[in-house]
Design an enzyme around this catalytic site. Structure first.
Site, PDB file in Angstrom:
ATOM      1  N   HIS A  14     -10.916  12.636  15.885  1.00 57.23           N
ATOM      2  CA  HIS A  14     -11.617  11.997  14.768  1.00 57.23           C
ATOM      3  C   HIS A  14     -12.906  11.312  15.200  1.00 57.23           C
ATOM      4  O   HIS A  14     -13.763  11.031  14.371  1.00 57.23           O
ATOM      5  CB  HIS A  14     -10.689  11.057  13.985  1.00 57.23           C
ATOM      6  CG  HIS A  14     -10.450   9.737  14.639  1.00 57.23           C
ATOM      7  ND1 HIS A  14      -9.548   9.557  15.640  1.00 57.23           N
ATOM      8  CD2 HIS A  14     -11.009   8.513  14.432  1.00 57.23           C
ATOM      9  CE1 HIS A  14      -9.538   8.289  16.020  1.00 57.23           C
ATOM     10  NE2 HIS A  14     -10.424   7.632  15.301  1.00 57.23           N
TER      11      HIS A  14
ATOM     12  N   LYS B  52     -17.141  10.794  13.265  1.00 56.29           N
ATOM     13  CA  LYS B  52     -17.844   9.535  12.965  1.00 56.29           C
ATOM     14  C   LYS B  52     -19.336   9.823  12.810  1.00 56.29           C
ATOM     15  O   LYS B  52     -19.911  10.567  13.603  1.00 56.29           O
ATOM     16  CB  LYS B  52     -17.603   8.516  14.089  1.00 56.29           C
ATOM     17  CG  LYS B  52     -16.157   8.003  14.126  1.00 56.29           C
ATOM     18  CD  LYS B  52     -15.979   6.950  15.196  1.00 56.29           C
ATOM     19  CE  LYS B  52     -14.508   6.620  15.404  1.00 56.29           C
ATOM     20  NZ  LYS B  52     -13.972   5.605  14.522  1.00 56.29           N
TER      21      LYS B  52
ATOM     22  N   ASP C  77      -4.512   8.571  25.687  1.00 57.13           N
ATOM     23  CA  ASP C  77      -4.735   8.229  24.287  1.00 57.13           C
ATOM     24  C   ASP C  77      -6.221   8.246  23.910  1.00 57.13           C
ATOM     25  O   ASP C  77      -6.578   8.629  22.810  1.00 57.13           O
ATOM     26  CB  ASP C  77      -4.145   6.829  24.018  1.00 57.13           C
ATOM     27  CG  ASP C  77      -4.186   6.432  22.553  1.00 57.13           C
ATOM     28  OD1 ASP C  77      -3.837   7.284  21.709  1.00 57.13           O
ATOM     29  OD2 ASP C  77      -4.564   5.285  22.246  1.00 57.13           O
TER      30      ASP C  77
ATOM     31  N   HIS D 151     -11.234  11.341  22.954  1.00 62.03           N
ATOM     32  CA  HIS D 151     -12.399  10.704  22.333  1.00 62.03           C
ATOM     33  C   HIS D 151     -13.542  10.452  23.325  1.00 62.03           C
ATOM     34  O   HIS D 151     -14.690  10.800  23.067  1.00 62.03           O
ATOM     35  CB  HIS D 151     -12.014   9.374  21.697  1.00 62.03           C
ATOM     36  CG  HIS D 151     -10.851   9.466  20.749  1.00 62.03           C
ATOM     37  ND1 HIS D 151     -10.649  10.542  19.928  1.00 62.03           N
ATOM     38  CD2 HIS D 151      -9.829   8.607  20.483  1.00 62.03           C
ATOM     39  CE1 HIS D 151      -9.556  10.345  19.198  1.00 62.03           C
ATOM     40  NE2 HIS D 151      -9.040   9.174  19.524  1.00 62.03           N
TER      41      HIS D 151
HETATM   42  C1  BG6 Z   1      -6.539   6.911  18.124  1.00 64.51           C
HETATM   43  C2  BG6 Z   1      -5.689   6.280  19.177  1.00 64.51           C
HETATM   44  O1  BG6 Z   1      -6.774   8.255  18.420  1.00 64.51           O
HETATM   45  O2  BG6 Z   1      -7.772   6.222  18.050  1.00 64.51           O
HETATM   46  C3  BG6 Z   1      -5.477   4.810  18.889  1.00 64.51           C
HETATM   47  O3  BG6 Z   1      -4.432   6.940  19.230  1.00 64.51           O
HETATM   48  C4  BG6 Z   1      -6.800   4.116  18.702  1.00 64.51           C
HETATM   49  O4  BG6 Z   1      -4.730   4.186  19.927  1.00 64.51           O
HETATM   50  C5  BG6 Z   1      -7.659   4.858  17.689  1.00 64.51           C
HETATM   51  O5  BG6 Z   1      -6.544   2.796  18.237  1.00 64.51           O
HETATM   52  C6  BG6 Z   1      -9.045   4.276  17.625  1.00 64.51           C
HETATM   53  O6  BG6 Z   1      -9.742   4.862  16.570  1.00 64.51           O
HETATM   54  P1  BG6 Z   1     -10.884   4.077  15.806  1.00 64.51           P
HETATM   55  O7  BG6 Z   1     -11.460   5.075  14.862  1.00 64.51           O
HETATM   56  O8  BG6 Z   1     -10.235   2.904  15.138  1.00 64.51           O
HETATM   57  O9  BG6 Z   1     -11.851   3.626  16.853  1.00 64.51           O
END
Ligand code: BG6
Length: 490
Positions: free
Chosen positions: A178, A182, A235, A240
């Protein structure tokens, strides 16, 4: 289009997917005829599901519910209870989908969203195949969206990818990261390739180093069951942060075609210098939060959180020094860090340019000028800024660092679409640019494996600690300070 959400009664659906779909509906960008069918183990009537969705949208949507828009949206929501075990497991779902699609004038083009634990990915896609839900590629549209985590190591990722590949062809598979959805992350490419000022500087001639920080104030919350098996490297970094790195470091793609862009991102992953054996101890810091304070309020340590083993060695913080062995980035260190229970939620990429020569304004070695820094704020307060030196008005030459600053909020107004809005819309449109291809997921796993292996070998040895509410352990500071640089506070 019919969107079938496996795990439709779950947390992701409530917090992210249904609010995202509602906002797309308000924007008028969903297909004019649509059905959204939640699938879950626990039976719910359609009305219950609409109430469940409404509560989620009320709490998590970036825009409030508007009665008229909600009515039309709610009419497209349905729920079917189903298990994925057993020969005929999805038969009731199939029967219901046929009725709903017939009533709503839909032609059977479908998206299957797997918002379920990864252990259910393989059985679910097998059931989709068994129930003939996946027509041949030249037939109606059938796409599958897969949530992370895709495995917990290279081997398990391959098993999941193999199971999916038995049923779907790669262009039908949309693996979510995800962060790629952004706004600010998408803007990295626009910033780099739609302006003439930055790209000529993005290389080892001008860049001293790059920092990527993804900081979270939240602790592990209610997700200990998952997080205990994951930790910060799996994670956040494997997916990410490596994707952010790929966006900043990739070569200019020759077109905006999804696979051309994904090829370039993959090249970065493949150019990462492996960190193996003792090099892991020198280049990677892992730590776990202990008790501390967040905004003046006492916060428990990780091992006191519910669901966490008292002797857990799961890392909640990781910092890395990474090298990209290609022509553009040779010799430029990339410092990456992420952690839970840090002082605030802030994600930022900063590109630190080399110092000006030590003459003229930079001649005084005891008062060196700040280098030029390009900061890309991913969240919150999305935008970017360029830190430059300026003369303070007056008769003397006094230099002060100032910022050229762009804020999405004040420039464009309103709130930016959530990552899931953009990503869902892209799947509907069949655009895979912002999704992870199988080779990229596996290349990322391949790179993190020696780090995981080294940690498994060392157990608790080398696991540092930091109090909740602080910027990680002193070892994390030392990692960068030993090179004469400092973390930039986001
Ligand atoms: C998720 C993780 O993929 O991304 C979480 O599993 C994390 O641990 C989250 O909190 C963070 O996403 P964002 O969009 O809130 O920065």
């Amino acid at each position: 289009m019919t969107i079938v959400i496996f795990g439709g009664g779950g947390d992701l659906a409530r917090r992210k997917l249904l609010p995202a779909l509602y906002n797309l509906h308000v924007d008028g960008v969903l297909p004019p005829r649509i059905a959204i069918v939640g699938v879950g183990r626990k039976p719910m009537s359609d009305d219950d599901y609409r109430a469940f969705a409404k509560a989620g949208v009320e709490k998590f949507s970036r825009r409030p519910i508007e009665a008229h828009a909600w009515e039309a949206f709610a009419a497209a929501l349905f729920f079917v209870a189903a298990e994925v075990d057993g020969e005929q497991a999805l038969a009731p779902l199939g029967a219901r989908l046929d009725i709903v699609e017939h009533e709503r004038g839909l032609n059977g083009d479908r998206i299957y969203y797997l918002a379920i634990p990864p252990t259910l990915f393989a059985p679910t896609v097998q059931q989709l195949a068994r129930s003939r839900f996946v027509p041949p590629p030249e037939g109606r549209i059938a796409r599958v969206i897969v949530e992370k985590p895709i495995g917990r190591d290279l081997q398990s990722a391959r098993v999941i990818n193999d199971a999916i590949a038995e049923v779907f062809q790669e262009p039908q598979v949309y693996r979510i990261d995800h962060y790629l959805g952004k706004e600010t992350v998408q803007n990295i490419l626009v910033m780099r390739f739609a302006n003439s000022i930055f790209e000529p500087l993005f290389n080892q001639k001008y860049v001293d180093h790059v920092q990527i920080t993804v900081a979270e104030e939240e602790g592990v919350g209610t997700r200990a069951g998952y997080y205990e098996q994951a930790g910060a490297l799996r994670d956040m970094v494997q997916n990410h942060i490596l994707q952010l790195l790929a966006m900043v470091a990739m070569e200019p793609p020759h077109s905006l075609d999804a696979d051309v862009i994904r090829d370039e991102r993959l090249e970065v992953l493949k150019s990462l210098r492996p960190i193996e054996g003792e090099a892991v101890d020198a280049n990677v810091v892992r730590a776990q939060y202990g008790p501390g304070f967040i905004l003046g309020k006492a916060a428990p340590g990780y091992t006191e959180e519910s669901g966490v083993a008292p002797a857990s060695t799961t890392e909640t913080y990781v910092a890395l020094r990474v090298c990209i062995d290609n022509w553009r980035w040779a010799g430029v260190p990339f410092f990456l860090r992420t952690g839970k229970r840090l002082p605030k939620r802030a994600s930022e990429i900063s590109v630190h340019l080399k110092e000006v020569p030590p003459i003229l304004f930079n001649a005084d070695r005891s008062a060196r000028l700040d280098p030029t820094i390009l900061s890309i704020r991913i969240q919150p307060d999305e935008g970017f800024s360029l830190g430059i030196n300026s003369k303070v008005p007056g008769p003397h030459v006094q230099i002060y660092p100032v910022k050229m600053d762009f804020h999405y909020g004040s420039t464009f107004g309103g709130s930016s679409p959530e990552a899931y809005e953009r990503l869902l819309l892209d799947v509907i449109a069949g655009d895979a640019t912002l999704f992870m291809r199988r080779d990229a997921v596996e290349a990322a796993w391949q790179w993190v494996m020696p780090i995981l292996d080294r940690w498994a070998e060392r157990g608790r040895d080398g696991l540092a600690a930091y109090p909740a509410g602080e910027w990680g352990p002193s070892e994390g500071e030392a990692l960068i300070e030993s090179t004469g640089r400092r973390w930039m506070a986001p």
